[in-house]
Design an enzyme around this catalytic site. Sequence first.
Site, PDB file in Angstrom:
ATOM      1  N   ALA A 248      -9.457   5.739   4.507  1.00 43.47           N
ATOM      2  CA  ALA A 248      -9.317   6.899   5.393  1.00 43.47           C
ATOM      3  C   ALA A 248     -10.613   7.683   5.556  1.00 43.47           C
ATOM      4  O   ALA A 248     -11.334   7.931   4.587  1.00 43.47           O
ATOM      5  CB  ALA A 248      -8.229   7.853   4.911  1.00 43.47           C
ATOM      6  N   GLY A 249     -10.897   8.038   6.809  1.00 46.32           N
ATOM      7  CA  GLY A 249     -11.969   8.973   7.105  1.00 46.32           C
ATOM      8  C   GLY A 249     -13.276   8.379   7.578  1.00 46.32           C
ATOM      9  O   GLY A 249     -14.134   9.111   8.060  1.00 46.32           O
TER      10      GLY A 249
ATOM     11  N   LYS B 174       0.861  -1.181   0.000  1.00 48.67           N
ATOM     12  CA  LYS B 174       0.000   0.000   0.000  1.00 48.67           C
ATOM     13  C   LYS B 174       0.899   1.233   0.000  1.00 48.67           C
ATOM     14  O   LYS B 174       1.674   1.449   0.935  1.00 48.67           O
ATOM     15  CB  LYS B 174      -0.915   0.018   1.218  1.00 48.67           C
TER      16      LYS B 174
ATOM     17  N   ASN C 176      -8.742   1.789  10.098  1.00 47.93           N
ATOM     18  CA  ASN C 176      -7.979   1.453  11.292  1.00 47.93           C
ATOM     19  C   ASN C 176      -8.542   2.171  12.521  1.00 47.93           C
ATOM     20  O   ASN C 176      -9.082   1.554  13.441  1.00 47.93           O
ATOM     21  CB  ASN C 176      -6.509   1.796  11.080  1.00 47.93           C
ATOM     22  N   THR C 177      -8.449   3.502  12.524  1.00 43.65           N
ATOM     23  CA  THR C 177      -8.817   4.274  13.707  1.00 43.65           C
ATOM     24  C   THR C 177     -10.274   4.066  14.106  1.00 43.65           C
ATOM     25  O   THR C 177     -10.597   4.061  15.304  1.00 43.65           O
ATOM     26  CB  THR C 177      -8.550   5.768  13.470  1.00 43.65           C
TER      27      THR C 177
ATOM     28  N   GLY D 130      -8.041   9.340  10.001  1.00 47.82           N
ATOM     29  CA  GLY D 130      -8.307   9.433  11.431  1.00 47.82           C
ATOM     30  C   GLY D 130      -9.351  10.445  11.841  1.00 47.82           C
ATOM     31  O   GLY D 130      -9.602  10.621  13.032  1.00 47.82           O
TER      32      GLY D 130
END
Length: 260
Positions: free
Chosen positions: A188-189, A101, A210-211, A162
Amino acid sequence: MRKDPLVIAGREYQSRLLVGTGKYKDFAETRAAIDAAGAEIVTVALRRMNLGQSKDAPNLLEFLPADRFTILPNTAGCYTAEDAVRTCRLARELGDWKLVKLEVIGDPQTLYPDMRQTYDAAKTLIAEGFEVMVYSVDDPVACKTFAEMGCVAVMPLAAPIGSGLGIRNPYNLRIILEQATVPILVDAGVGTASDVAVALELGCDGVLLNTAIAAAKDPILMAEAMRQGVEAGRKAFLAGRMPRKLYASASSPVDGLFFE
């Protein structure tokens, strides 16, 4: 559900949810969340996680065996094409990983990608035989360029990394999806399961996050919710939603009424 695998670089995966490994309290919680999410592809920041670089620190691979998971090394923390390429070469040396990635950050506050540096890194990596999944802005032209140059998947952001803001521009995503020739995964997001469902309902091939799991009050429960959100969103996309209408349309028949 019908057989509907996610295909990346010629390999089939049953899960459309890809997860990261950062921000958990320990590797045991990381593994528990990954299992709850049902993920098969797990991305790891080589600059932040030990995958064998250090003999004196816990090795994440002891918790994520390669015979069960596809490890996706990423270049998080890289701000130049040179650093990103060097990191991917290290991944190949450590684990013979060629599926990577790619992300090259341009701004430490927003963590938006530097598209010029990302393009330069992708060009070099593809020439060296890497299979590149690339993190990009949600720009249809940029995403099309990455696909045409040989990236095996394009991963436009939904919102800043995040942030948990969810999908801010579904219209750009729709354009990206209409012209896609490789898998498109939101990266993301996203903040919760409904964000994931929306991405899949739009037609995205998957989501990487992830977050949203690691920062939840109950990461394991959130991982389960994310898995179910992906499954529900994909089923809704395949089923085809009803058209939107300005006015009402009765669902009950209007002829043969009892009082007529």
